[in-house]
Scaffold this motif. Structure first.
Motif, PDB file in Angstrom:
ATOM      1  N   MET G   1     -18.388  -0.289  34.625  1.00 31.37           N
ATOM      2  CA  MET G   1     -17.183  -0.803  33.971  1.00 31.37           C
ATOM      3  C   MET G   1     -17.442  -2.215  33.452  1.00 31.37           C
ATOM      4  SD  MET G   1     -15.220   1.709  34.322  1.00 31.37           S
ATOM      5  CE  MET G   1     -13.483   1.323  34.104  1.00 31.37           C
ATOM      6  N   ALA G   2     -16.830  -2.529  32.333  1.00 31.27           N
ATOM      7  CA  ALA G   2     -17.076  -3.834  31.723  1.00 31.27           C
ATOM      8  C   ALA G   2     -15.770  -4.363  31.145  1.00 31.27           C
ATOM      9  CB  ALA G   2     -18.126  -3.707  30.623  1.00 31.27           C
ATOM     10  N   LEU G   3     -15.487  -5.643  31.412  1.00 31.89           N
ATOM     11  CA  LEU G   3     -14.262  -6.276  30.918  1.00 31.89           C
ATOM     12  C   LEU G   3     -14.588  -7.189  29.735  1.00 31.89           C
ATOM     13  CD1 LEU G   3     -12.408  -7.436  34.180  1.00 31.89           C
ATOM     14  CD2 LEU G   3     -11.720  -5.631  32.595  1.00 31.89           C
ATOM     15  N   PHE G   4     -13.790  -7.101  28.682  1.00 33.26           N
ATOM     16  CA  PHE G   4     -13.972  -7.973  27.519  1.00 33.26           C
ATOM     17  C   PHE G   4     -12.633  -8.571  27.104  1.00 33.26           C
ATOM     18  CE2 PHE G   4     -17.598  -5.160  27.311  1.00 33.26           C
ATOM     19  CZ  PHE G   4     -18.635  -6.027  27.014  1.00 33.26           C
ATOM     20  N   HIS G   5     -12.691  -9.858  26.798  1.00 37.96           N
ATOM     21  CA  HIS G   5     -11.543 -10.594  26.268  1.00 37.96           C
ATOM     22  C   HIS G   5     -11.701 -10.599  24.753  1.00 37.96           C
ATOM     23  CE1 HIS G   5      -9.529 -14.370  25.031  1.00 37.96           C
ATOM     24  NE2 HIS G   5      -8.764 -14.210  26.077  1.00 37.96           N
ATOM     25  N   VAL G   6     -10.678 -10.133  24.047  1.00 45.37           N
ATOM     26  CA  VAL G   6     -10.765 -10.010  22.590  1.00 45.37           C
ATOM     27  C   VAL G   6      -9.560 -10.696  21.952  1.00 45.37           C
ATOM     28  CG1 VAL G   6     -10.887  -8.399  20.656  1.00 45.37           C
ATOM     29  CG2 VAL G   6     -11.954  -7.796  22.836  1.00 45.37           C
ATOM     30  N   ARG G   7      -9.821 -11.579  20.994  1.00 49.34           N
ATOM     31  CA  ARG G   7      -8.731 -12.150  20.179  1.00 49.34           C
ATOM     32  C   ARG G   7      -8.833 -11.553  18.784  1.00 49.34           C
ATOM     33  NH1 ARG G   7      -6.490 -18.236  19.082  1.00 49.34           N
ATOM     34  NH2 ARG G   7      -5.423 -17.704  17.149  1.00 49.34           N
ATOM     35  N   MET G   8      -7.713 -11.034  18.289  1.00 47.65           N
ATOM     36  CA  MET G   8      -7.686 -10.459  16.932  1.00 47.65           C
ATOM     37  C   MET G   8      -6.697 -11.256  16.090  1.00 47.65           C
ATOM     38  SD  MET G   8      -7.356  -6.389  17.927  1.00 47.65           S
ATOM     39  CE  MET G   8      -8.024  -5.815  19.520  1.00 47.65           C
ATOM     40  N   ASP G   9      -7.181 -11.818  14.987  1.00 49.85           N
ATOM     41  CA  ASP G   9      -6.316 -12.516  14.022  1.00 49.85           C
ATOM     42  C   ASP G   9      -6.197 -11.638  12.783  1.00 49.85           C
ATOM     43  OD1 ASP G   9      -5.918 -15.124  15.417  1.00 49.85           O
ATOM     44  OD2 ASP G   9      -8.091 -15.234  15.224  1.00 49.85           O
ATOM     45  N   VAL G  10      -4.978 -11.261  12.442  1.00 49.08           N
ATOM     46  CA  VAL G  10      -4.755 -10.343  11.324  1.00 49.08           C
ATOM     47  C   VAL G  10      -4.571 -11.139  10.030  1.00 49.08           C
ATOM     48  CG1 VAL G  10      -3.377  -8.417  10.482  1.00 49.08           C
ATOM     49  CG2 VAL G  10      -3.641  -8.783  12.952  1.00 49.08           C
ATOM     50  N   ARG G  11      -5.318 -10.753   9.000  1.00 50.38           N
ATOM     51  CA  ARG G  11      -5.237 -11.429   7.688  1.00 50.38           C
ATOM     52  C   ARG G  11      -5.092 -10.356   6.607  1.00 50.38           C
ATOM     53  NH1 ARG G  11      -4.788 -15.123  10.552  1.00 50.38           N
ATOM     54  NH2 ARG G  11      -6.355 -16.618  11.268  1.00 50.38           N
ATOM     55  N   ILE G  12      -3.881  -9.805   6.477  1.00 48.95           N
ATOM     56  CA  ILE G  12      -3.650  -8.782   5.446  1.00 48.95           C
ATOM     57  C   ILE G  12      -3.423  -9.483   4.112  1.00 48.95           C
ATOM     58  CG2 ILE G  12      -2.178  -6.866   4.741  1.00 48.95           C
ATOM     59  CD1 ILE G  12      -1.491  -6.403   7.661  1.00 48.95           C
ATOM     60  N   PRO G  13      -4.156  -9.066   3.043  1.00 50.29           N
ATOM     61  CA  PRO G  13      -3.973  -9.731   1.742  1.00 50.29           C
ATOM     62  C   PRO G  13      -2.526  -9.571   1.258  1.00 50.29           C
ATOM     63  CG  PRO G  13      -5.920  -8.301   1.722  1.00 50.29           C
ATOM     64  CD  PRO G  13      -5.185  -8.030   3.006  1.00 50.29           C
ATOM     65  N   HIS G  14      -2.008 -10.640   0.611  1.00 50.44           N
ATOM     66  CA  HIS G  14      -0.619 -10.626   0.165  1.00 50.44           C
ATOM     67  C   HIS G  14      -0.346  -9.524  -0.850  1.00 50.44           C
ATOM     68  CE1 HIS G  14       0.039 -14.203   2.388  1.00 50.44           C
ATOM     69  NE2 HIS G  14      -0.788 -14.933   1.668  1.00 50.44           N
ATOM     70  N   ASP G  15      -1.385  -9.096  -1.590  1.00 45.92           N
ATOM     71  CA  ASP G  15      -1.137  -8.125  -2.658  1.00 45.92           C
ATOM     72  C   ASP G  15      -1.406  -6.681  -2.214  1.00 45.92           C
ATOM     73  OD1 ASP G  15      -3.832  -8.350  -2.396  1.00 45.92           O
ATOM     74  OD2 ASP G  15      -4.245  -8.864  -4.480  1.00 45.92           O
ATOM     75  N   LEU G  16      -1.542  -6.427  -0.921  1.00 41.51           N
ATOM     76  CA  LEU G  16      -1.709  -5.044  -0.470  1.00 41.51           C
ATOM     77  C   LEU G  16      -0.391  -4.299  -0.702  1.00 41.51           C
ATOM     78  CD1 LEU G  16      -3.822  -3.198   0.959  1.00 41.51           C
ATOM     79  CD2 LEU G  16      -2.587  -3.634   3.081  1.00 41.51           C
ATOM     80  N   ASP G  17      -0.499  -3.063  -1.167  1.00 44.35           N
ATOM     81  CA  ASP G  17       0.696  -2.242  -1.414  1.00 44.35           C
ATOM     82  C   ASP G  17       1.522  -2.119  -0.130  1.00 44.35           C
ATOM     83  OD1 ASP G  17       2.225  -0.077  -2.914  1.00 44.35           O
ATOM     84  OD2 ASP G  17       1.508   1.011  -1.139  1.00 44.35           O
ATOM     85  N   PRO G  18       2.850  -2.418  -0.213  1.00 45.16           N
ATOM     86  CA  PRO G  18       3.691  -2.423   1.001  1.00 45.16           C
ATOM     87  C   PRO G  18       3.673  -1.099   1.757  1.00 45.16           C
ATOM     88  CG  PRO G  18       4.856  -3.435  -0.829  1.00 45.16           C
ATOM     89  CD  PRO G  18       3.598  -2.865  -1.402  1.00 45.16           C
ATOM     90  N   ASP G  19       3.650   0.042   1.028  1.00 46.22           N
ATOM     91  CA  ASP G  19       3.630   1.331   1.730  1.00 46.22           C
ATOM     92  C   ASP G  19       2.309   1.509   2.484  1.00 46.22           C
ATOM     93  OD1 ASP G  19       6.104   1.935   0.873  1.00 46.22           O
ATOM     94  OD2 ASP G  19       5.495   3.358  -0.678  1.00 46.22           O
ATOM     95  N   GLN G  20       1.227   1.168   1.797  1.00 49.23           N
ATOM     96  CA  GLN G  20      -0.089   1.290   2.427  1.00 49.23           C
ATOM     97  C   GLN G  20      -0.144   0.385   3.674  1.00 49.23           C
ATOM     98  OE1 GLN G  20      -3.270   0.340  -0.255  1.00 49.23           O
ATOM     99  NE2 GLN G  20      -4.879   0.764   1.261  1.00 49.23           N
ATOM    100  N   ARG G  21       0.412  -0.806   3.514  1.00 55.88           N
ATOM    101  CA  ARG G  21       0.438  -1.730   4.636  1.00 55.88           C
ATOM    102  C   ARG G  21       1.229  -1.159   5.818  1.00 55.88           C
ATOM    103  NH1 ARG G  21       1.369  -8.004   4.996  1.00 55.88           N
ATOM    104  NH2 ARG G  21       2.260  -8.124   7.070  1.00 55.88           N
ATOM    105  N   ALA G  22       2.397  -0.606   5.507  1.00 57.05           N
ATOM    106  CA  ALA G  22       3.231  -0.065   6.588  1.00 57.05           C
ATOM    107  C   ALA G  22       2.516   1.082   7.294  1.00 57.05           C
ATOM    108  CB  ALA G  22       4.568   0.399   6.017  1.00 57.05           C
ATOM    109  N   GLN G  23       1.817   1.914   6.520  1.00 56.41           N
ATOM    110  CA  GLN G  23       1.089   3.038   7.127  1.00 56.41           C
ATOM    111  C   GLN G  23      -0.027   2.557   8.044  1.00 56.41           C
ATOM    112  OE1 GLN G  23      -0.408   5.848   4.341  1.00 56.41           O
ATOM    113  NE2 GLN G  23       1.617   6.543   3.649  1.00 56.41           N
ATOM    114  N   ILE G  24      -0.769   1.568   7.577  1.00 58.75           N
ATOM    115  CA  ILE G  24      -1.878   1.064   8.397  1.00 58.75           C
ATOM    116  C   ILE G  24      -1.350   0.447   9.686  1.00 58.75           C
ATOM    117  CG2 ILE G  24      -3.788  -0.585   8.520  1.00 58.75           C
ATOM    118  CD1 ILE G  24      -4.072  -0.354   5.489  1.00 58.75           C
ATOM    119  N   VAL G  25      -0.270  -0.331   9.570  1.00 55.35           N
ATOM    120  CA  VAL G  25       0.286  -0.972  10.760  1.00 55.35           C
ATOM    121  C   VAL G  25       0.796   0.088  11.737  1.00 55.35           C
ATOM    122  CG1 VAL G  25       2.158  -2.467  11.588  1.00 55.35           C
ATOM    123  CG2 VAL G  25       0.771  -3.167   9.615  1.00 55.35           C
TER     124      VAL G  25
END
Lengths: 108, 108, 108, 108, 108, 108, 108, 108, 108, 108
Positions: G1-25
Motif C-alpha cells: 500500500m502506498a499513500l500519496f498527497h495530491v494537489r490539483m489546480d483546475v485551469r479550464i480555458p474561458h472559451d471552452l464550450d459550456p456544455d462540454q465543460r458541464a459534461q467533463i465536470v
C-alpha cells in the motif's frame, strides 16, 4: 467569528465582450456592497496602480468565506490569495471587540 | 493622508541573547501601541501560524511611513513588504472618511 | 509631495489590430508628455532591450498616482510595479528641493 | 555617456562589530557624496521601509560603473541589481541633454 | 566600447502563419549576420535543446545596443536578458584588446 | 468547526546542542500526540525523504489553530504553510460528518 | 500500500464550450466518487477560495496512481503536484492501520 | 570538442580568515590563467557590479569540464550554473572553427 | 561519450486539431523508439501524474544531443531542461562501462 | 516495486570539522555502495559542476525509500527532491523488466 485577509488580482481576458464585461463588473460591485453592508466584507482597498484589491472578511467560518468567494461574479477571472488572521498581541483594542480569543504573545 | 499596507515577517536569529530579545520585543510592543493610539498605525493583525503581521498605516506621507518603519525596534530583524493603497470604487464608505480622493473605477 | 518609482512592462497581445495598437501607443505618448510637462512624471527611461520603462513620479499623494496610472492608455496591457521613495540620508541635495522631510539615516 | 539604474540592498551581518559597522557606513556616505558631486552618481533615493536604495549613474562606460560599485565600502554586504537605460521615445527633454542618441520608438 | 552578454529566448506563437514565420526567421538570420560581419555581434551560440541563444555584443554604447535589439525582426517574440560585462582581473589577454579599462581585481 | 491543511518544514540549526535538540523533539512528539488524542490534530503524515510533515487540523477557529501552532516546541525552527479547507462538492461523505456546511459546487 | 498527497489546480480555458465543460465536470465527479467508494481516493478537500483540491490516495503502487490521474476527465486542464507520504513517527494510530511500515523517527 | 557556458557566483563567508581568503583567490587566478593558456577556458568576463563571472569552456567532454570545475580553489564558495552550447545556425564562422557539427537550423 | 539528463514537459495547446495531435504523438513515439534501439536514448520514464518524462541520453557530443532534441516531433510543444552528467565517485560500476573518466571524488 | 527519481544537493557547512566531514562522506559512500549492490539504488550520477547527484531507486514502497533516505549519513546536509516514476508508453523494454504495470499511454 473568523478574520481572513484576501488579495484578489483581476485578470479579465482582452477579448471578452465589452458589454458582458461591464455587466460582470457591475454585478461584482453590487455583490461586494451588499456584503460590506452585512458586515462580512469588512474592508476593501484598491492597490495603487493594480487591478487588485486587499480585503478583510469577518465571517462565521472558512466555509462561509468559500461560499462568498466562489460566487463572486468575477471569480473565474481572479487569482485569490488567502491568509487567516488572528488578534495580534500588541493590538490595543479590547479582545472581545473582534475575535474573542485571549491576547496572544506580543511583539511584532 | 496616505494609506499603506505593510507585511512584517520577523526573523530573529536563534543565537540572540534571550534578555536582549525580550527587551527588544517589549520596546516593539510599546512603540507599536503608541502609534496605534495616535491613529497612524490603524490596524495590526497576526497571520495565523506565522511570526508575521499585516498592518495598515494612515500617515501624512510615505516619508513619515519610512521614519516609523526605520525606527521599529525590530527593524533589523524584519523583512518588510509595502503596498500603497487607495480608495476602492466599490467601497461603501463616504470618500472623505479615509482618503479624500474622488471615487475611482468600480469592480473588484 | 510624494515620490514613487514605477516600472512598466508592456505586453501588447500579438493579435491586436495594428491600427488600434498605433492609436493607443500615440495616445500613451501624448498622455505621458502632458504629465511630464506638468512636472508630475519627473523621469522616464527606456530599459535597454526591453519594451519597458523606469519612471519616477512626483505627485501629491498615492491616490493621485493611482488616478494617473489607472488612466494610462496602455494600462490594460501593462504589468506595473511600484516602490514608494523617500530622501536618502546621503543625498547631497537640500531636503526642501524634493521631499520636504528631514534628512534620515545615512549609509547606502 | 551611459546611464545605469542600480538597486542596492544592504545586508550587514548582525554580528558585525558596531564600531566597524559605523566606520564602513560613514565611508560609504562620504564615497557616495563625492561621486554625487562629480555628477556620476546622478540620483539616489531610499526605498521606503527598506535598507535599500535606487540610484541612477551617468558614467563614461560600464567599465567605469564596475570600478565605482566594486569599490563601494559596503560592497561585500550588498546585493546589487543593474539595468542599462537609454532615452525613452516619449521623453520630452532634448536628446543631447542626457544620452546623445537619436529619439527611439515612442510609447510606454 | 562596451561589452554586453545577451540571452534571447524565442517564443513564436503556434498560430503564426508559416510563411510569415519563415520570412521573419530569414530576415533575423540576415540581420544577425550583417551585425556579426561588422564586429558588433561578436559571438552567437545556440543553447543545446532550447530555441534560445547566448550572444556577446561589442558596441559603442548601451544606446547602440538598444537600437540593435529593438530592431531585431523577432523582437516581438523574444524574451531578452542583458548583463553588462567588463574585463575580468584574471583574463590573460592584454587589456587594450577588448575593453580598454585597467585590469580590475582578480579572483573568480 | 474549521479544517486547516498545514505543512511544517523543520530547520533545526546544525549547531544546536544535541541534548537540547533531543528534549525539544521529545516535547514536540508529546505535544502532538496529546492534540491527536483530543481530535484536534486529525492527521499527520511524514513527507517521504523530507524532515517535514503534512497535517490536517480540525479546530474551533483560526484563533485556536494559531494558539496550537505558536506553542509547538519546534515552532522557532519551522517554516509553516497553511491552507484553509472546506468540504469538496464531490466528497461522498455526509456533510454533517466533518464541516457542517451544505454541499458546495462539484467538480475537481 | 502506498499513500500519496495530491494537489490539483483546475485551469479550464474561458472559451471552452459550456456544455462540454458541464459534461467533463460531471464525469469528473462521477469518476472521483467511484474511486472514493473503492477506498483508493481516501480524502478530498476543497481549498477555500480556490478551484483546487487537496487529496490523499491510498493505492497499491505509484503505477496505479498514475493510471488514476492520467484518466481524470479534467486531466488536460489540471496542474498536479504529488508528494509521497509515509507514516509519521508521532502518529498515534497503530502502524498496521495505514501503511504497514515500522514506526520511523519521531518529532515534527 | 564541447562548448559550455558557465556562470560562477562567488559567495565567500564574511568570517573567512583574510590570509586564507587571499591565498585561495591567488590560487584561483593562477588556476584560471593556466587553463586559459591551454585553450580550455576560452573566455572569462566579469559581470558589472557582481562578484561573478561568465565563462566559456572548450573541453573534450562534460567529464573534463567537471574535473576542472570541481578542482577550482573557490569551488566550495561558488554557485555554478551550466548551459551546454552548440553552433548557432546564423553563426558566420565556418563550422570547423569551433564545434565541428554541421550547420543547424537558422533563426535567433 | 557524453551523458545528459533531460526533462521534457509537454504543453500541447488545447485547440490543436485532434488528428494532427495524434499524428505528432505517433511520430514522437516512433522517433523515440528508434533512438532507444540505437542506444542513444538510454532511459525514458514517465513522471507520475504529469505529461512529462525524465530521460537519459548517451551521445557522442552535446552537438548530437541538440540535433536529436531539435528534431523531436513535439519539440515546439515542450519545455526542455538539461543537466550534463558525469560518473559519480560512489558508483560501483567500472568506469569504462559508461563514461570513460577516472573515478572522481566520492560522497553524495 | 516502485521507481523514484531523487536529486540530492549537498550543503555541508563551511565550519564543519574536516575530520568529521571526511568520516561522514566515507560512511555515505559505503552506505550508497551497499544499496547499489542490493539493487535498490539502481543509478547514481554526478551533475557536472555541482555537489549534487541524480539517482534512481527501485524499492518495495515509498516507505522503504523514506527509510533509506532518512538514514543517509549526509541527510542533515542535503536538500532532497523526489519524483515518483512509472513506465513510459514509448519505452521499448518489456514491461515486466522494470515496473510490472501494463503499458500506459504513449507520446513524450
Amino acid at each position: 467569528m473568523a478574520l481572513f485577509h484576501v488579495r484578489m488580482d483581476v485578470r479579465i481576458p482582452h477579448d471578452l465582450d465589452p458589454d458582458q464585461r461591464a455587466q460582470i463588473v457591475a454585478r461584482e460591485k453590487d455583490y461586494s456592497q451588499r456584503l460590506q453592508r452585512s458586515g462580512k466584507w469588512r474592508h476593501i482597498w484598491r492597490i495603487v496602480g493594480q487591478y487588485s484589491n486587499i480585503s478583510v472578511f469577518d465571517v462565521d467560518s472558512a466555509d462561509e468565506l468559500h461560499e462568498i468567494l466562489w460566487n463572486l461574479p468575477l471569480f473565474a477571472y481572479m487569482e485569490i490569495d488567502i491568509l487567516p488572521l488572528t488578534r495580534h498581541g500588541s493590538d490595543i483594542r479590547a479582545q472581545t471587540e473582534h475575535t474573542g480569543v485571549s491576547a496572544g504573545p506580543a511583539g511584532a
